[in-house]
Structure formats: C-alpha cells, structure tokens
Motif scaffolding. Structure first.
Motif, PDB file in Angstrom:
ATOM      1  N   UNK A 152      26.767  -2.367  38.912  1.00  0.00           N
ATOM      2  CA  UNK A 152      26.562  -1.707  40.140  1.00  0.00           C
ATOM      3  C   UNK A 152      28.154  -1.712  40.863  1.00  0.00           C
ATOM      4  N   UNK A 153      28.992  -2.528  40.615  1.00  0.00           N
ATOM      5  CA  UNK A 153      30.255  -2.338  41.106  1.00  0.00           C
ATOM      6  C   UNK A 153      31.237  -1.488  40.061  1.00  0.00           C
ATOM      7  N   UNK A 154      30.702  -0.967  39.219  1.00  0.00           N
ATOM      8  CA  UNK A 154      31.474   0.016  38.255  1.00  0.00           C
ATOM      9  C   UNK A 154      32.111  -0.701  37.285  1.00  0.00           C
ATOM     10  N   UNK A 203      22.474   3.451  30.810  1.00  0.00           N
ATOM     11  CA  UNK A 203      22.404   3.025  32.233  1.00  0.00           C
ATOM     12  C   UNK A 203      20.969   3.666  32.779  1.00  0.00           C
ATOM     13  N   UNK A 204      20.275   2.603  33.491  1.00  0.00           N
ATOM     14  CA  UNK A 204      18.830   2.726  33.810  1.00  0.00           C
ATOM     15  C   UNK A 204      18.621   2.448  35.097  1.00  0.00           C
ATOM     16  N   UNK A 205      17.701   2.977  35.808  1.00  0.00           N
ATOM     17  CA  UNK A 205      17.196   2.456  37.176  1.00  0.00           C
ATOM     18  C   UNK A 205      17.983   2.939  38.222  1.00  0.00           C
ATOM     19  N   UNK A 206      17.118   3.030  39.253  1.00  0.00           N
ATOM     20  CA  UNK A 206      17.769   3.668  40.678  1.00  0.00           C
ATOM     21  C   UNK A 206      18.904   2.937  40.964  1.00  0.00           C
ATOM     22  N   UNK A 207      18.896   1.699  40.731  1.00  0.00           N
ATOM     23  CA  UNK A 207      20.092   0.904  41.305  1.00  0.00           C
ATOM     24  C   UNK A 207      21.431   1.314  41.051  1.00  0.00           C
ATOM     25  N   UNK A 208      21.312   2.096  39.813  1.00  0.00           N
ATOM     26  CA  UNK A 208      22.525   2.543  39.112  1.00  0.00           C
ATOM     27  C   UNK A 208      22.911   4.002  39.693  1.00  0.00           C
ATOM     28  N   UNK A 209      22.341   4.483  40.445  1.00  0.00           N
ATOM     29  CA  UNK A 209      22.222   6.048  40.692  1.00  0.00           C
ATOM     30  C   UNK A 209      23.721   6.154  41.424  1.00  0.00           C
ATOM     31  N   UNK A 210      23.845   5.265  42.487  1.00  0.00           N
ATOM     32  CA  UNK A 210      25.221   5.414  43.172  1.00  0.00           C
ATOM     33  C   UNK A 210      26.386   5.330  42.217  1.00  0.00           C
ATOM     34  N   UNK A 211      26.608   4.287  41.777  1.00  0.00           N
ATOM     35  CA  UNK A 211      27.807   3.954  41.045  1.00  0.00           C
ATOM     36  C   UNK A 211      28.024   5.075  40.049  1.00  0.00           C
ATOM     37  N   UNK A 213      26.990   8.134  39.857  1.00  0.00           N
ATOM     38  CA  UNK A 213      27.451   9.339  40.620  1.00  0.00           C
ATOM     39  C   UNK A 213      28.918   9.372  40.600  1.00  0.00           C
ATOM     40  N   UNK A 214      29.391   8.075  41.010  1.00  0.00           N
ATOM     41  CA  UNK A 214      30.891   8.056  41.465  1.00  0.00           C
ATOM     42  C   UNK A 214      31.606   8.037  39.968  1.00  0.00           C
ATOM     43  N   UNK A 215      31.200   7.154  39.001  1.00  0.00           N
ATOM     44  CA  UNK A 215      31.849   7.146  37.515  1.00  0.00           C
ATOM     45  C   UNK A 215      31.858   8.513  36.910  1.00  0.00           C
ATOM     46  N   UNK A 216      30.820   9.275  37.079  1.00  0.00           N
ATOM     47  CA  UNK A 216      30.843  10.493  36.481  1.00  0.00           C
ATOM     48  C   UNK A 216      31.662  11.742  37.118  1.00  0.00           C
ATOM     49  N   UNK A 217      31.843  11.405  38.618  1.00  0.00           N
ATOM     50  CA  UNK A 217      32.764  12.193  39.279  1.00  0.00           C
ATOM     51  C   UNK A 217      34.182  11.746  39.063  1.00  0.00           C
ATOM     52  N   UNK A 218      34.262  10.995  38.304  1.00  0.00           N
ATOM     53  CA  UNK A 218      35.658  10.454  37.949  1.00  0.00           C
ATOM     54  C   UNK A 218      36.386   9.659  38.836  1.00  0.00           C
ATOM     55  N   UNK A 219      35.706   8.863  39.747  1.00  0.00           N
ATOM     56  CA  UNK A 219      36.151   7.939  40.891  1.00  0.00           C
ATOM     57  C   UNK A 219      36.976   6.874  39.813  1.00  0.00           C
ATOM     58  N   UNK A 220      38.459   7.066  40.370  1.00  0.00           N
ATOM     59  CA  UNK A 220      39.424   5.969  39.816  1.00  0.00           C
ATOM     60  C   UNK A 220      39.222   4.618  40.132  1.00  0.00           C
ATOM     61  N   UNK A 221      38.579   4.461  41.499  1.00  0.00           N
ATOM     62  CA  UNK A 221      38.255   2.960  41.618  1.00  0.00           C
ATOM     63  C   UNK A 221      37.169   2.310  40.973  1.00  0.00           C
ATOM     64  N   UNK A 239      15.828   8.822  34.419  1.00  0.00           N
ATOM     65  CA  UNK A 239      15.685   9.612  35.499  1.00  0.00           C
ATOM     66  C   UNK A 239      16.129   8.763  36.769  1.00  0.00           C
ATOM     67  N   UNK A 240      16.019   7.619  36.596  1.00  0.00           N
ATOM     68  CA  UNK A 240      16.214   6.781  37.930  1.00  0.00           C
ATOM     69  C   UNK A 240      17.518   6.606  38.144  1.00  0.00           C
ATOM     70  N   UNK A 241      18.506   6.434  36.948  1.00  0.00           N
ATOM     71  CA  UNK A 241      19.819   6.290  37.304  1.00  0.00           C
ATOM     72  C   UNK A 241      20.500   7.741  37.775  1.00  0.00           C
ATOM     73  N   UNK A 242      19.870   8.563  36.895  1.00  0.00           N
ATOM     74  CA  UNK A 242      20.335  10.214  37.221  1.00  0.00           C
ATOM     75  C   UNK A 242      19.882  10.619  38.725  1.00  0.00           C
ATOM     76  N   UNK A 243      19.116  10.087  39.537  1.00  0.00           N
ATOM     77  CA  UNK A 243      18.893  10.378  40.793  1.00  0.00           C
ATOM     78  C   UNK A 243      17.570  11.189  40.794  1.00  0.00           C
ATOM     79  N   UNK A 244      16.669  10.867  39.974  1.00  0.00           N
ATOM     80  CA  UNK A 244      15.519  11.397  39.712  1.00  0.00           C
ATOM     81  C   UNK A 244      15.796  13.013  39.369  1.00  0.00           C
ATOM     82  N   UNK A 245      16.691  13.009  38.462  1.00  0.00           N
ATOM     83  CA  UNK A 245      16.857  14.453  37.774  1.00  0.00           C
ATOM     84  C   UNK A 245      15.680  14.869  36.913  1.00  0.00           C
TER      85      UNK A 245
END
Ligand SMILES: O=C(O)[C@H](O)[C@@H](O)[C@H](O)[C@H](O)COP(=O)(O)O
Length: 251
Positions: A152-154, A203-211, A213-221, A239-245
C-alpha cells in the motif's frame, strides 16, 4: 514521462482474487511449457500469491507443469528462518513445494542468516551461476518471469520508499532495512527485475486501488513505478484494485 510509458505494459482486469490466481497460473504454465530449456522464475511473497501457489500445487496443474526444468528464485525475503511465519521461503515451501515433484536443487531460497550484505552477495553469485556465470546482465533475460506484489505504500519486492537500494543500478541483490518493516530484508534490485521477459504484478483488493492508481499514473514517489522489464509488464488485477472497473479479461 514515467518509466512505465516507455515499455510494454498491459493490464488484465479480472473479477476477483481467484480469477487473478487462475489467469496467472495459466500464464505460467503456458510460458513454462513453451520455454526452450530452463525456465527461470522469481517468486513473490506476501499474501496475494498464496492462491496462485495453492493452484499450482493442485494435481491437475502440478501433473502438467515442467518442474524439473524450472528454476525457482525469490524476488525478496525477510532475513528470518524458514520456520518463521514471516518467511516467504517458508510460505512457498508449505503451500507449493511440499506438494509437487520439484527437485530441491531447483529451489533457490535467499539466505536467512549471517551478515545481510554478504548474504546478498551470496545470492547474487547464485543468480550469476544460473545466468551462465556472467557477472554482468547481458542481452538475454535473467528471468523468464518475475512475480511481484504491490504494497500500500508503493513498495514491491522489498524496494521500499526512501531506501538506498532504489538507486542501485549495478548489483542484482541488496539488503535493506525498511523504515516501517520489522525485519532486515534481501531483495532483487531494479536492474535484476528488469532483466526479464515478463514481470507480472498481482494486485487485488480495494485497499490497493489508491496505490495502484498512483503507480499506473507513473507517480515517481512510488517505488513500483520504476519497475521495468526487457519484455513486458503485465498488471493482473481484480475489480477491487481496479477501482471497481467492469470485470473483463484480455489474453
Ligand atoms: O515479502 C513481501 O512482503 C513481498 O514481496 C511484498 O513485496 C508484497 O508483494 C507486497 O507487500 C504485497 O503484499 P500482499 O500481497 O500481502 O498485499
């Protein structure tokens, strides 16, 4: 531009963790059977791949997998004995290797005692021997497949935020002491992971949706944002990790 933008990356969104495990098991079987000669894979720890390892141990699958020409390495491990509940080696051994006909010599656990940096050097030497004795990564992949999870911290493998190992460009294995993790760890480095045909993120589960999203957006942090492969990076997510896609599959 993130490193992800300059490589082949694709995403497979599946209904749930069981579907993620099944898709990954099918992918590994297909690649292992079609590989010419030795098939080298680096295994991930954590909880997500447990379903995958259990599937691989099932009779209908284990009867078809080419165990005798597959070499199993680890992407990382905690510097603890195999008997420890925190040991990735112990987890894989109990869920998978205790139940399938894999030759012991084909299993390459990370050292779990002694001086961590020396242990990292020792594992690197093991990898170099598997790589034909080359001490430099050449134009052939070190791994056919590298399995990775996403914290969850990337973090991925044991590449945690703010760690010196994130700057490692030469060594293949390093020791590290993450800020918020209880154990010293050994981990493959970015260059070792990049020397691969396929990097599979599970990557599975809604708890991973936020991180995610950041990683797939290329967040260098996020350390996982800097994962590359000479081949492809495949994000196998539910679907959970994908933000319910909507659940859809891509082969
Ligand atoms: O040894 C480890 O902890 C793993 O290699 C680590 O990188 C893991 O993949 C992530 O922390 C995700 O863990 P979960 O699958 O438990 O969410």
């Amino acid at each position: 531009m993130s490193t992800q933008d300059v490589m082949t990356a694709r995403e497979v969104v599946l209904e749930d963790p069981d579907a993620v495990a099944q898709w990954t098991a099918d992918f590994l079987l297909e690649k292992a059977l079609s590989a010419r000669g030795v098939f080298r894979i680096a295994l991930s720890g954590g909880s997500t791949p447990r379903k995958l390892y259990a599937l691989m141990a099932e009779a209908g699958y284990a009867d078809r997998f080419p165990w005798s020409r597959t070499e199993f390495f680890y992407g990382d491990d905690r510097f603890v004995p195999a008997e420890s509940a925190d040991s990735n080696r112990g987890m894989v051994q109990s869920i998978l290797f205790d139940h399938v006909p894999v030759p012991t010599k084909n299993i390459h656990p990370m050292p779990d005692r002694g001086e961590p940096d020396q242990a990292a050097r020792s594992y690197e030497a093991d990898l170099q021997q598997a790589y034909g004795g080359n001490t430099l990564i050449a134009n052939k992949p070190l791994f056919d497949v590298v399995l990775l999870g996403l914290g969850e911290n990337g973090h991925t493998a044991s590449l945690f935020p703010r760690q010196p190992v994130l700057e490692e460009k030469i060594r293949w294995v390093a020791s590290c002491v993450p800020d918020d993790a209880p154990h010293t760890r050994l981990t493959l480095t970015y260059p070792a992971i990049a020397s691969s045909r396929h990097v599979l993120f599970l990557v599975t589960g809604t708890s991973k949706a936020g991180v995610l999203g950041r990683v797939r957006a290329g967040d260098a942090a996020e350390p996982a944002s800097h994962i590359c492969s000479d081949g492809e990076v495949v994000w196998i997510i539910d679907r959970g990790a994908a933000g319910q896609a909507e659940g859809k599959t891509e082969r």
